[in-house]
Design an enzyme around this catalytic site. Structure first.
Site, PDB file in Angstrom:
ATOM      1  N   CYS A  76      39.630  13.587  35.576  1.00  0.00           N
ATOM      2  CA  CYS A  76      38.198  14.636  35.734  1.00  0.00           C
ATOM      3  C   CYS A  76      36.901  14.188  36.516  1.00  0.00           C
ATOM      4  O   CYS A  76      36.676  12.935  35.982  1.00  0.00           O
ATOM      5  CB  CYS A  76      37.979  14.962  34.598  1.00  0.00           C
ATOM      6  SG  CYS A  76      36.819  15.845  34.040  1.00  0.00           S
ATOM      7  N   GLU A 127      41.424  15.909  42.104  1.00  0.00           N
ATOM      8  CA  GLU A 127      39.791  15.963  41.509  1.00  0.00           C
ATOM      9  C   GLU A 127      39.190  14.604  42.279  1.00  0.00           C
ATOM     10  O   GLU A 127      40.499  13.551  41.829  1.00  0.00           O
ATOM     11  CB  GLU A 127      39.437  15.838  40.737  1.00  0.00           C
ATOM     12  CG  GLU A 127      39.875  17.879  40.014  1.00  0.00           C
ATOM     13  CD  GLU A 127      38.931  17.641  38.488  1.00  0.00           C
ATOM     14  OE1 GLU A 127      38.372  16.670  38.319  1.00  0.00           O
ATOM     15  OE2 GLU A 127      39.442  19.231  38.039  1.00  0.00           O
ATOM     16  N   ASP A 134      43.739  15.208  29.997  1.00  0.00           N
ATOM     17  CA  ASP A 134      43.752  16.424  31.358  1.00  0.00           C
ATOM     18  C   ASP A 134      45.072  15.746  32.078  1.00  0.00           C
ATOM     19  O   ASP A 134      45.539  14.656  32.416  1.00  0.00           O
ATOM     20  CB  ASP A 134      42.169  15.780  32.320  1.00  0.00           C
ATOM     21  CG  ASP A 134      41.508  15.328  30.953  1.00  0.00           C
ATOM     22  OD1 ASP A 134      41.257  17.200  31.002  1.00  0.00           O
ATOM     23  OD2 ASP A 134      40.916  15.525  31.558  1.00  0.00           O
ATOM     24  N   TYR A 176      44.666  15.864  37.880  1.00  0.00           N
ATOM     25  CA  TYR A 176      44.095  15.026  38.299  1.00  0.00           C
ATOM     26  C   TYR A 176      45.036  13.396  37.972  1.00  0.00           C
ATOM     27  O   TYR A 176      44.628  12.145  37.680  1.00  0.00           O
ATOM     28  CB  TYR A 176      44.498  15.070  36.445  1.00  0.00           C
ATOM     29  CG  TYR A 176      43.385  15.840  36.349  1.00  0.00           C
ATOM     30  CD1 TYR A 176      42.564  15.682  35.821  1.00  0.00           C
ATOM     31  CD2 TYR A 176      44.224  16.939  35.608  1.00  0.00           C
ATOM     32  CE1 TYR A 176      41.407  16.828  35.578  1.00  0.00           C
ATOM     33  CE2 TYR A 176      43.012  18.008  34.852  1.00  0.00           C
ATOM     34  CZ  TYR A 176      42.111  18.397  34.980  1.00  0.00           C
ATOM     35  OH  TYR A 176      41.531  19.707  34.321  1.00  0.00           O
TER      36      TYR A 176
END
Length: 222
Positions: free
Chosen positions: A58, A101, A136, A141
């Site tokens: 994240c 991300e 996650d 991720y």
């Protein structure tokens, strides 16, 4: 959009021909100033600075870990490593863009060396988990490093080998971090305004960042 198919792809990289088409420009406004550091978010940055992109799960917690390092000039969260041009967060979450991300880190190498920056990267997350980070799960991720210089590439090789030796000795698995040049990974796309410096704007917000508890060697040696 086939959302069910996208959910299934969260644990499998989408093939380029199956990726979302994207668009020709951002579907949202990208801010120009770093909320915490007061520096330029999109550049230009001072002469002598260097840029690297790091993915650690994240991106909210990952960005905060990076902007706190002495020598970091600016950070920004965004999407990189996939196929869809100018994606939105919702699209990245489907698994149909191929992007992870990521945090773009701009730093002064005379203050923060590539080795010390990467030590922080390895220690702040678990680089052995593949397409997940803690709770996650999904390709967005995955751990990744996208380099922009030979100095960074050398530091990646050295720190990865040294950290793998420490992880193995501690009973952990193999590092799964994706390592590519920024050119190979493709363009870095800035995330939406509300994601930038999220944990400065929302101090009690979610942060899934968590390391292995294993330190990267100082100096570098197994």
């Amino acid at each position: 959009m086939n959302w069910l198919f996208g959910s299934a792809l969260r644990s499998t990289m989408v093939a380029p021909e199956r990726a979302l088409a994207g668009r020709d420009d951002y579907a949202y406004r990208v801010p120009t100033t770093h909320t915490v550091l007061g520096s330029s978010l999109q550049g230009p940055w001072p002469a002598g600075t260097a840029t690297i992109t790091l993915a650690m799960g994240c991106f909210w917690g990952a960005e905060r870990a990076m902007w706190k390092l002495p020598g970091v000039v600016s950070t920004a969260v965004g999407y990189q490593g996939g196929y869809t041009p100018f994606p939105t967060y919702e699209e990245v979450c489907t698994g149909l863009t191929g992007h992870t991300e990521a945090v773009q880190v701009v730093y002064d190498p005379t203050v923060l060396s590539e080795v010390d920056l990467l030590r922080a990267f390895w220690e702040e997350h678990d680089p052995t988990q593949g397409y997940r980070q803690g709770n996650d799960a999904g390709t967005q991720y995955r751990s990744a490093i996208y380099t922009t210089s030979p100095e960074q590439e050398l530091a990646v090789r050295e720190t990865l080998a040294a950290y793998q030796a420490r992880l193995t000795a501690a009973g952990h698995g193999t590092i799964t971090t994706e390592v590519r040049t920024a050119e190979e990974a493709g363009r870095f796309y800035y995330a939406e305004d509300y994601h930038q410096q999220y944990l400065a704007k929302n101090p009690n917000g979610y942060c899934g960042l968590g390391g292995t508890g294993v330190a990267c060697p100082r100096p570098l040696s197994a």
